[in-house]
Design a protein around this motif. Structure first.
Motif, mmCIF file in Angstrom:
data_model
loop_
_atom_site.group_PDB
_atom_site.id
_atom_site.type_symbol
_atom_site.label_atom_id
_atom_site.label_comp_id
_atom_site.label_asym_id
_atom_site.label_seq_id
_atom_site.Cartn_x
_atom_site.Cartn_y
_atom_site.Cartn_z
ATOM 1 N N GLU A 113 0.693 -1.127 0.078
ATOM 2 C CA GLU A 113 -0.201 -0.032 -0.097
ATOM 3 C C GLU A 113 0.873 1.331 -0.055
ATOM 4 O O GLU A 113 0.728 2.107 -0.715
ATOM 5 C CB GLU A 113 -0.953 0.097 1.165
ATOM 6 C CG GLU A 113 -1.879 -1.062 1.188
ATOM 7 C CD GLU A 113 -3.020 -1.125 2.270
ATOM 8 O OE1 GLU A 113 -2.488 -0.397 3.452
ATOM 9 O OE2 GLU A 113 -4.018 -1.760 2.259
ATOM 10 N N ALA A 114 2.007 1.108 0.569
ATOM 11 C CA ALA A 114 2.845 2.414 0.795
ATOM 12 C C ALA A 114 3.652 2.478 -0.534
ATOM 13 O O ALA A 114 3.752 3.740 -0.884
ATOM 14 C CB ALA A 114 3.907 2.129 1.855
ATOM 15 N N GLU A 115 3.836 1.484 -1.177
ATOM 16 C CA GLU A 115 4.380 1.748 -2.583
ATOM 17 C C GLU A 115 3.498 1.953 -3.734
ATOM 18 O O GLU A 115 3.759 3.018 -4.419
ATOM 19 C CB GLU A 115 4.785 0.164 -3.048
ATOM 20 C CG GLU A 115 5.673 0.233 -4.231
ATOM 21 C CD GLU A 115 6.106 -1.234 -4.881
ATOM 22 O OE1 GLU A 115 6.212 -1.239 -5.764
ATOM 23 O OE2 GLU A 115 5.827 -2.047 -3.815
ATOM 24 N N ARG A 116 2.272 1.795 -3.499
ATOM 25 C CA ARG A 116 0.978 2.479 -4.558
ATOM 26 C C ARG A 116 0.852 3.667 -4.016
ATOM 27 O O ARG A 116 1.059 4.647 -5.094
ATOM 28 C CB ARG A 116 -0.100 1.432 -4.252
ATOM 29 C CG ARG A 116 -0.310 0.341 -4.781
ATOM 30 C CD ARG A 116 -1.677 -0.348 -4.991
ATOM 31 N NE ARG A 116 -2.288 -0.476 -3.719
ATOM 32 C CZ ARG A 116 -2.283 -1.640 -2.961
ATOM 33 N NH1 ARG A 116 -1.730 -2.672 -3.291
ATOM 34 N NH2 ARG A 116 -2.682 -1.662 -1.786
ATOM 35 N N GLU A 117 1.041 4.286 -2.788
ATOM 36 C CA GLU A 117 0.673 5.703 -2.535
ATOM 37 C C GLU A 117 1.885 6.366 -2.880
ATOM 38 O O GLU A 117 1.642 7.635 -3.370
ATOM 39 C CB GLU A 117 0.510 5.722 -0.979
ATOM 40 C CG GLU A 117 -0.675 5.173 -0.550
ATOM 41 C CD GLU A 117 -0.787 5.469 0.959
ATOM 42 O OE1 GLU A 117 0.245 5.884 1.647
ATOM 43 O OE2 GLU A 117 -1.919 5.064 1.874
ATOM 44 N N GLU A 118 3.130 5.595 -2.964
ATOM 45 C CA GLU A 118 4.208 6.699 -3.363
ATOM 46 C C GLU A 118 4.321 6.737 -4.783
ATOM 47 O O GLU A 118 4.577 7.824 -5.302
ATOM 48 C CB GLU A 118 5.507 5.740 -2.967
ATOM 49 C CG GLU A 118 7.124 6.484 -3.534
ATOM 50 C CD GLU A 118 7.192 7.514 -2.666
ATOM 51 O OE1 GLU A 118 7.967 8.722 -3.266
ATOM 52 O OE2 GLU A 118 6.561 7.961 -1.646
ATOM 53 N N ARG A 119 3.887 5.672 -5.686
ATOM 54 C CA ARG A 119 3.603 5.743 -7.249
ATOM 55 C C ARG A 119 2.481 6.758 -7.453
ATOM 56 O O ARG A 119 2.770 7.545 -8.462
ATOM 57 C CB ARG A 119 3.429 4.416 -7.816
ATOM 58 C CG ARG A 119 4.587 3.288 -7.799
ATOM 59 C CD ARG A 119 4.203 2.397 -9.000
ATOM 60 N NE ARG A 119 3.035 1.754 -8.569
ATOM 61 C CZ ARG A 119 2.889 0.467 -7.734
ATOM 62 N NH1 ARG A 119 4.137 -0.025 -7.369
ATOM 63 N NH2 ARG A 119 1.830 -0.100 -7.720
#
Length: 239
Positions: A231-237
């Motif tokens: 989820e953190a990766e998606r938010e960063e993208r």
């Protein structure tokens, strides 16, 4: 005066030489030469034998060292095989109680791997020591205490197989956010064993149940951490 003395000394020297020549003749000059030649031959043979002895000694030392090394290696292999045989027997015994080494998600976590291993080792020991279940000790079957004891063993084994199968299914099918449901499933499996074994007070021991719940929780922690990272990766993208 001096001339007569010199003549006398010369005569004595000739006489001594003659005596030595006669002595050499008596001994046999040829025999002495042959003896000297034979002595040299024996000396050479002795030297060769000593060299051969030294080579043989070196070869023997090498062979001995090789044999000692091989012996130590064989002892090590036998010890390892004995340990593997014990482990295999132990594994077969555990599998008889429904214990199988299935994949737990927590194994992929550096932080949780050791905790999972310790939990499993403790649970495995309870199974091996017959402490994963409890039951009454005063039970007879067909008026036989011995048959009653065998009956309890069979029932305990069946109950533990059933419970362990539920543990495996719960962990293998576990999803992030479903820990509470999975825990209830194990509690229900424990209660089913108690209902089935009412006659002999058969139960999954609280300690064993707590360890399997702990194993379930470790798997859930890893799945939750993995989900949070995604989820953190998606938010960063998105940002």
């Amino acid at each position: 005066m001096f001339g007569s003395a010199a003549k006398r000394e010369n005569a004595e020297l000739k006489n001594r030489i003659a005596q030595l020549e006669q002595l050499l003749a008596n001994l046999g000059g040829g025999d002495i030469m042959r003896m000297q030649s034979y002595r040299m031959q024996l000396s050479q043979e002795l030297t060769q034998l000593e060299q051969t002895r030294q080579r043989a000694a070196q070869e023997f030392e090498q062979m001995r060292d090789t044999a000692i090394t091989r012996l130590e290696n064989l002892k090590s292999e036998i010890t390892q095989l004995d340990a593997e045989i014990i482990d295999a027997r132990d594994e077969l015994q555990l599998q008889d109680f429904g214990w199988f080494e299935f994949e737990n998600p927590a194994e992929a976590s550096v932080q949780l791997e050791q905790a999972l291993k310790d939990t499993r080792d403790r649970a495995r020991k309870l199974v091996r020591d017959g402490q994963a279940t409890t039951a009454t000790m005063a039970f007879t079957f067909n008026n036989s205490a011995r048959e009653g004891k065998n009956f309890i063993k069979r029932m305990s084994k069946l109950a533990l197989r059933s419970y362990n199968a539920e543990v495996e299914n719960a962990i293998v099918k576990l999803k992030a956010g479903s820990l509470e449901t999975a825990e209830k499933r194990l509690v229900k499996a424990k209660e089913q064993v108690e209902r089935m074994g009412t006659m002999i007070a058969l139960r999954i021991s609280n300690e064993y149940h707590a360890l399997r719940i702990r194993e379930l929780q470790l798997a859930a922690r890893h799945l939750e951490a993995k989900k949070a990272a995604k989820e953190a990766e998606r938010e960063e993208r998105a940002r």
